[in-house]
Design a protein around this motif. Structure first.
Motif, PDB file in Angstrom:
ATOM      1  N   MET A   1       1.486  10.830  35.555  1.00 32.12           N
ATOM      2  CA  MET A   1       0.809  11.688  35.047  1.00 32.12           C
ATOM      3  C   MET A   1       0.924  12.860  35.178  1.00 32.12           C
ATOM      4  O   MET A   1       1.024  13.339  36.096  1.00 32.12           O
ATOM      5  CB  MET A   1      -0.101  10.812  34.946  1.00 32.12           C
ATOM      6  N   LYS A   2       0.952  13.749  34.144  1.00 33.41           N
ATOM      7  CA  LYS A   2       0.820  14.976  33.890  1.00 33.41           C
ATOM      8  C   LYS A   2      -0.221  15.641  33.830  1.00 33.41           C
ATOM      9  O   LYS A   2      -0.935  15.311  33.228  1.00 33.41           O
ATOM     10  CB  LYS A   2       2.007  15.537  33.129  1.00 33.41           C
ATOM     11  N   ILE A   3      -0.753  16.534  34.730  1.00 33.67           N
ATOM     12  CA  ILE A   3      -2.180  16.959  34.276  1.00 33.67           C
ATOM     13  C   ILE A   3      -2.412  18.435  34.358  1.00 33.67           C
ATOM     14  O   ILE A   3      -1.479  18.955  34.845  1.00 33.67           O
ATOM     15  CB  ILE A   3      -3.073  16.407  35.560  1.00 33.67           C
TER      16      ILE A   3
ATOM     17  N   TYR B   1      -1.146  17.107  44.385  1.00 34.15           N
ATOM     18  CA  TYR B   1      -0.514  16.390  43.414  1.00 34.15           C
ATOM     19  C   TYR B   1       0.852  17.067  42.719  1.00 34.15           C
ATOM     20  O   TYR B   1       0.859  18.239  41.863  1.00 34.15           O
ATOM     21  CB  TYR B   1      -2.150  16.339  42.103  1.00 34.15           C
TER      22      TYR B   1
ATOM     23  N   ASP C   1       2.465  16.517  39.988  1.00 30.81           N
ATOM     24  CA  ASP C   1       3.212  16.471  38.327  1.00 30.81           C
ATOM     25  C   ASP C   1       1.982  17.540  37.685  1.00 30.81           C
ATOM     26  O   ASP C   1       1.415  17.178  36.601  1.00 30.81           O
ATOM     27  CB  ASP C   1       3.402  14.987  37.489  1.00 30.81           C
TER      28      ASP C   1
ATOM     29  N   GLY D   1       0.379  17.890  29.250  1.00 32.60           N
ATOM     30  CA  GLY D   1      -0.362  16.883  30.415  1.00 32.60           C
ATOM     31  C   GLY D   1      -1.180  15.986  29.828  1.00 32.60           C
ATOM     32  O   GLY D   1      -1.428  15.966  28.122  1.00 32.60           O
ATOM     33  N   GLU D   2      -0.942  14.538  29.891  1.00 32.22           N
ATOM     34  CA  GLU D   2      -2.017  13.973  29.040  1.00 32.22           C
ATOM     35  C   GLU D   2      -3.199  13.783  29.901  1.00 32.22           C
ATOM     36  O   GLU D   2      -4.292  13.415  29.348  1.00 32.22           O
ATOM     37  CB  GLU D   2      -1.016  12.423  29.883  1.00 32.22           C
ATOM     38  N   VAL D   3      -3.480  14.449  30.120  1.00 35.29           N
ATOM     39  CA  VAL D   3      -4.706  14.912  31.344  1.00 35.29           C
ATOM     40  C   VAL D   3      -5.331  16.169  31.458  1.00 35.29           C
ATOM     41  O   VAL D   3      -4.184  17.079  31.511  1.00 35.29           O
ATOM     42  CB  VAL D   3      -4.962  14.478  32.482  1.00 35.29           C
TER      43      VAL D   3
ATOM     44  N   ALA E   1      -6.722  11.628  39.557  1.00 34.74           N
ATOM     45  CA  ALA E   1      -5.790  11.053  39.000  1.00 34.74           C
ATOM     46  C   ALA E   1      -5.471   9.466  39.248  1.00 34.74           C
ATOM     47  O   ALA E   1      -5.200   8.856  38.187  1.00 34.74           O
ATOM     48  CB  ALA E   1      -4.151  11.297  39.564  1.00 34.74           C
TER      49      ALA E   1
ATOM     50  N   ALA F   1      -5.836   7.021  36.066  1.00 38.08           N
ATOM     51  CA  ALA F   1      -4.170   6.220  35.473  1.00 38.08           C
ATOM     52  C   ALA F   1      -4.323   4.802  35.121  1.00 38.08           C
ATOM     53  O   ALA F   1      -3.772   4.058  34.401  1.00 38.08           O
ATOM     54  CB  ALA F   1      -3.049   5.598  36.933  1.00 38.08           C
TER      55      ALA F   1
ATOM     56  N   PRO G   1      -5.454   2.510  31.852  1.00 34.55           N
ATOM     57  CA  PRO G   1      -5.555   2.935  30.180  1.00 34.55           C
ATOM     58  C   PRO G   1      -7.098   2.464  30.008  1.00 34.55           C
ATOM     59  O   PRO G   1      -6.874   3.060  29.084  1.00 34.55           O
ATOM     60  CB  PRO G   1      -4.449   1.637  29.874  1.00 34.55           C
TER      61      PRO G   1
ATOM     62  N   LYS H   1      -8.545  13.247  28.893  1.00 28.18           N
ATOM     63  CA  LYS H   1      -6.721  12.451  28.193  1.00 28.18           C
ATOM     64  C   LYS H   1      -6.282  13.324  27.142  1.00 28.18           C
ATOM     65  O   LYS H   1      -7.591  13.042  26.423  1.00 28.18           O
ATOM     66  CB  LYS H   1      -7.116  11.311  28.128  1.00 28.18           C
TER      67      LYS H   1
END
Length: 247
Positions: free
Chosen positions: A1-3, A28, A30, A79-81, A101, A105, A107, A155
């Motif tokens: 999961m990319k931040i 972290y 990613d 990023g997802e976040v 994170a 993570a 959902p 997100k």
């Protein structure tokens, strides 16, 4: 999961390096780091460029204020976040993003928030105020509650579904965003009961405190533009709750 972490800055030469170091020292793996500068004239751009490829994306151009710059960063983020760390702020440890994170993570979690400390602008080891958010309860915004925005990690899909910062609400733009996402749209939160961020007192994010009447008017408009009705005491409780941060 990319931040994706976004730092917005304008003539922030005095504090920017400590902010950037706190981001780029995170354990972290990613991480996408985006810096949005408002066309600074004090050497800020040189500081950012000195980090080279460690900064994923860097833009420097005039903007319509801090929230316009944040929107630019959100538009660039992949990023997802997404988290936002202003040039006056810094992470308290190298594992802050790892702590964030974990719950994200899941959902079933859309956003996290945590606690924040205000520190002296010169001596950043001197804590002047502590903002303990507490666990979110349904309709808490009606009682004047809000989390500290610098600790708010969201997100990217929430921004895509519900929008970014409004530019017509002055200092209440971050309040309105969280009111819209949390109170109106009901995004799902996870509270991290730890101080993750320190903010220098007197920075850009604190200037609304110098004019509470104007801030109160912006806060009221934040409810109005969302077709929401606060209780008669809601907007008085919001600043009153801050008293406990000094105790």
């Amino acid at each position: 999961m990319k931040i994706s972490i976004i730092t917005v800055v304008y003539n922030g030469q005095a504090t920017l390096k400590s902010c950037m170091d706190s981001v780029l020292s995170q354990d972290y793996p990613d991480l996408e780091y985006i810096v949005v500068d408002g066309n600074s004239t004090d050497g800020t751009q040189d500081i950012v460029r000195s980090y080279g490829a460690k900064v994923s994306q860097f833009i420097s151009e005039p903007d319509r204020g801090i929230y316009d710059a944040m929107n630019k960063g959100i538009a660039l983020a992949t990023g997802e976040v997404i988290g936002i760390l202003n040039a006056d702020d810094f992470y308290v440890a190298q594992d802050v993003l790892s702590r964030v994170a974990g719950p994200l993570a899941n959902p079933d979690v859309d956003a996290t928030y945590a606690d924040l400390e205000y520190v002296d602008a010169v001596d950043t080891t001197k804590v002047t105020r502590t903002w303990k958010s507490g666990k979110y309860r349904d309709k808490a915004f009606l009682n004047g509650w809000m989390p500290p925005h610098p600790t708010f990690f969201v997100k990217r899909t929430c921004y895509q579904r519900f929008g970014t910062f409004r530019l017509d609400l002055g200092s209440a733009a971050d309040y309105e965003l969280m009111l819209r996402l949390i109170h109106k749209q009901g995004i799902r939160l996870a509270y991290i009961p730890q101080v993750l961020i320190r903010m220098r007192a007197g920075g850009v994010s604190n200037k609304a405190l110098t004019n509470r009447l104007q801030a109160n008017r912006h806060d009221r408009n934040a409810w109005k533009v969302n077709d929401l009705q606060p209780r008669f005491y809601t907007l008085f409780m919001k600043p009153l709750r801050k008293i406990w941060q000094f105790i």
